[in-house]
Write a protein that holds these residues in place. Structure first.
Motif: not given
Length: 334
Positions: A51-56, A227-231, A238-242, A321-325
């Motif tokens: 629902l979060s992604s659909l609303t976004l 925090v680093r591990n959780r992120v 998501m296909g990004l370079t972190l 929540a971080l991916p949606a943010a």
């Protein structure tokens, strides 16, 4: 109207005429949808819907429209997955936006969250209509007339979509504000404690399984290893370079090249040095998104500090929540 009196029309009048024609067209389409739904012509599919992604997605699709109409939409999206018909759920959110834009005279506040008991995902939408009046708790005929005005074709369609899917629809009209809450009885969640400590059944990503941020460079500033591990875990699909560093002193020493499209950082790293670095980075790349991770109660919201507006994610909701943010911040700055 000037057109009827003189046979001429200026630019503002033409724009108003186009808006009226568009409203009539939309009302006709909505009326047809109401008839189809009421007649039982819809064959529903029951699927897991983020629902979060659909609303976004709905908000992003209509961002240009909001801008052209001068509409301010403030949204707070927590992770919520439900069982419903994806197409009807999409129509539900779009119709809610249509109805709100039609009647709001102030900022529209849109929120997705999960209430604690019973554990149900919900969409809440509030705004001021600007005309309701009451005296001594009694609703005046003027207020009744405005309430009838709110019961437009868009509202009738919203009611029908909710009823067909078995959703719970509430609307409260006060002297100053209208609030609509839509509850989803079939909510997927591992706890019944609302937003606090909510664990997701799936990451907040578009339902088509794509990698929405492929090619984007994200810098993580996080002193804490946990925090680093959780992120890392939250963003791995998501296909990004972190690029991950524990302090400002390490920025640029990891071998990553180029400026980051987004910076995710722990609140503890803020300070004068961080502000100077941030200002320098924004001067080089104004579209850089910043997301703060702190101990806030809300899973995901948008905060404003001075002239800076950014997303904030609760430490307990990084995985949900971080991916949606991140998707939200990068999309609106594109």
């Amino acid at each position: 109207m000037e057109l009827g009196a003189t046979g001429r029309i200026d630019r503002d009048g033409l724009r108003a005429l186009r808006d009226e024609i568009d409203q009539v067209r939309r009302a006709g389409i909505m009326a047809q949808q109401v008839v189809r739904l009421a007649g039982g012509e819809i064959q529903m599919q029951r699927e897991h819907v983020n629902l979060s992604s659909l609303t976004l997605e709905c908000l992003n699709q209509r961002a240009k429209e909001f801008e052209l109409r001068g509409a301010e939409v403030h949204h707070t999206l927590a992770h919520a997955s439900v069982v419903c018909d994806p197409s009807l759920c999409y129509s539900l959110v779009q119709t809610l936006l249509d109805w709100s834009l039609q009647h709001a005279r102030s900022r529209i506040d849109l929120r997705v969250d999960i209430k604690s008991w019973p554990a149900r995902a919900r969409i809440a939408c509030g705004f001021s209509g600007g005309h309701l009046e009451s005296h001594g708790g009694l609703v005046t005929p003027v207020a009744e007339a405005v309430a009838r005005r709110l019961n437009s074709v868009a509202w009738r369609l919203l009611e029908e979509i909710a009823q067909v899917q078995g959703l719970v629809l509430h609307r409260q009209d006060s002297s100053e504000r209208t609030l609509v809450v839509i509850e989803f009885p079939e909510t997927l969640a591992s706890t019944a404690e609302g937003l606090q400590g909510l664990e997701a059944d799936e990451p907040v990503l578009p339902s088509d399984g794509s990698r929405p941020l492929a090619g984007r460079h994200v810098l993580l500033l996080a002193p804490q290893l946990e925090v680093r591990n959780r992120v890392r875990d939250a963003l791995q699909d998501m296909g990004l370079t972190l690029e991950v560093v524990a302090s400002l002193a390490q920025v640029g020493k990891t071998g990553s090249s180029g400026l980051p499209h987004a910076v995710v950082y722990e609140a503890s790293i803020r300070g004068a040095q961080f502000d100077i670095w941030r200002q320098r980075l924004v001067s080089q790349m104004p579209t850089t998104a910043f997301i703060c991770i702190d101990d806030g109660e809300r899973a995901f919201d948008v905060i404003k500090s001075g002239d800076i507006e950014q997303a904030r994610v609760s430490r307990t909701a990084i995985s949900t929540a971080l991916p949606a943010a991140l998707l939200f911040e990068l999309t609106r700055r594109a």
